[in-house]
Design a protein around this motif. Structure first.
Motif, PDB file in Angstrom:
ATOM      1  N   HIS A  65     -18.537  13.985 -34.773  1.00 23.24           N
ATOM      2  CA  HIS A  65     -19.299  14.329 -33.574  1.00 23.24           C
ATOM      3  C   HIS A  65     -20.307  15.451 -33.815  1.00 23.24           C
ATOM      4  N   THR A  66     -20.291  16.050 -35.008  1.00 18.31           N
ATOM      5  CA  THR A  66     -21.241  17.118 -35.317  1.00 18.31           C
ATOM      6  C   THR A  66     -21.831  16.875 -36.702  1.00 18.31           C
ATOM      7  N   PHE A  68     -24.641  18.512 -39.477  1.00 23.37           N
ATOM      8  CA  PHE A  68     -25.477  19.644 -39.879  1.00 23.37           C
ATOM      9  C   PHE A  68     -26.512  19.153 -40.889  1.00 23.37           C
ATOM     10  N   VAL A  89     -22.955  12.334 -30.645  1.00 19.43           N
ATOM     11  CA  VAL A  89     -23.065  13.101 -31.873  1.00 19.43           C
ATOM     12  C   VAL A  89     -24.071  14.228 -31.663  1.00 19.43           C
ATOM     13  N   THR A  90     -23.662  15.464 -31.955  1.00 22.55           N
ATOM     14  CA  THR A  90     -24.553  16.614 -31.862  1.00 22.55           C
ATOM     15  C   THR A  90     -25.196  16.856 -33.220  1.00 22.55           C
ATOM     16  N   ILE A  92     -27.305  19.264 -35.515  1.00 17.86           N
ATOM     17  CA  ILE A  92     -27.640  20.683 -35.611  1.00 17.86           C
ATOM     18  C   ILE A  92     -28.570  20.905 -36.791  1.00 17.86           C
ATOM     19  N   HIS A 143     -18.537  27.082 -37.536  1.00 19.67           N
ATOM     20  CA  HIS A 143     -18.057  25.844 -36.895  1.00 19.67           C
ATOM     21  C   HIS A 143     -16.684  25.463 -37.452  1.00 19.67           C
ATOM     22  N   HIS A 147     -13.661  25.075 -34.924  1.00 21.56           N
ATOM     23  CA  HIS A 147     -13.420  23.681 -34.509  1.00 21.56           C
ATOM     24  C   HIS A 147     -12.694  22.919 -35.618  1.00 21.56           C
ATOM     25  N   GLU A 150     -12.262  18.856 -35.496  1.00 14.36           N
ATOM     26  CA  GLU A 150     -13.404  17.998 -35.204  1.00 14.36           C
ATOM     27  C   GLU A 150     -14.090  17.579 -36.505  1.00 14.36           C
ATOM     28  N   CYS A 152     -16.784  16.587 -39.110  1.00 12.71           N
ATOM     29  CA  CYS A 152     -18.201  16.920 -39.145  1.00 12.71           C
ATOM     30  C   CYS A 152     -18.809  16.465 -40.469  1.00 12.71           C
TER      31      CYS A 152
END
Length: 265
Positions: A65-66, A68, A89-90, A92, A143, A147, A150, A152
């Protein structure tokens, strides 16, 4: 280890996401104290801008969901490789390195260095990344601290150098055995192999790469001896990985302990 017949990539640690190169899980490695890095929660890859519809489904199934993105703004623009929006999905942006390192003049100078002394060229590049990517690397470590459950993904263009430096720091911090860190770095040679014909065609269309071809080939390597020398550099210049995180990223002992406890089982 399972080998996929279509791409000849070993699964695991590689993960099939159509349109994304060099994607793999960073987990399952052991430490000198007998602990193990959690699997299937931290991923690394190359550029995700060419992900297909099938790839989106595969990506979603991983639960990431994240994301980078370590690429420079100019790099994304020049390669027309903006990351597409993905549901739940974020994305960054965390540029890692000097913004102007990707202009043609700078690239030509770097390629000449790779042509004449590959190992020193890598050490110079990796030292530069470690010195200039501090804000980006701190963003990801914070992060991971906050988190832990989660999944990533960290990525750059090829998923090799900037991504490789972050993963090296992480594995060193978690106490993963040196030979496993070296082997994980060398996996990028395997991960990029299926996409090399496409990358070669792309680079040969650009004069700065075409005119410095031997440097291009050396730049694309991920040899074990390069990582051995890089880990030595981290130990000597920054007083080890914890020294780097404390002095360069402004993380403290409590932060470090939380990250270690979050990802070791």
């Amino acid at each position: 280890m399972i080998v996929n017949s279509e791409s000849s990539l070993p699964y695991p640690p590689f993960v099939e996401v159509e349109g994304v190169i060099n994607m793999r899980s960073v987990g399952g490695y052991t430490t000198s104290t007998g602990r193990t890095l959690k699997p299937n929660i931290i991923y690394r890859s190359g550029d995700v801008s060419s992900i297909t519809e099938r790839g989106r489904v595969q990506f979603s199934e991983l639960g990431i969901h994240t994301v980078f993105d370590f690429r420079a703004d100019s790099e994304i623009k020049d390669y027309d490789s903006a990351t597409p929006a993905m549901e739940r999905v974020t994305m960054i942006r965390a540029p890692a390195g000097i913004e102007h390192a990707f202009d043609p003049a700078s690239i030509a100078i770097r390629l000449k260095k790779w042509e004449t002394d590959e190992l020193q060229a890598f050490l110079g590049t990796y030292e530069e990344i470690l010195d200039t990517a501090t804000e980006a690397f701190r963003t990801v470590f914070v992060h991971l601290r906050d988190h832990p459950d989660e999944p990533c993904l960290v990525h750059c263009t090829a998923g090799k150098d900037r991504t490789g430096m972050f993963i090296t720091l992480l594995l060193m911090l978690l106490g993963v055995e040196d030979h496993q860190i070296v082997d994980e770095y060398a996996l990028t040679t395997v991960g990029l192999a299926p996409s090399m014909p496409q990358l070669i065609r792309k680079f040969q269309k650009m004069p700065v790469f075409r005119d410095n071809w031997e440097g291009v080939l050396n730049m694309g390597s991920s040899k074990p001896e390069t990582m051995v020398a890089t880990m030595r550099l981290i130990g000597q210049k920054y007083d080890g990985v914890e020294g780097y995180l404390k002095a360069q990223l402004n993380l403290d002992g409590e932060d470090i302990e939380r990250i270690q406890e979050n990802y070791l089982i």
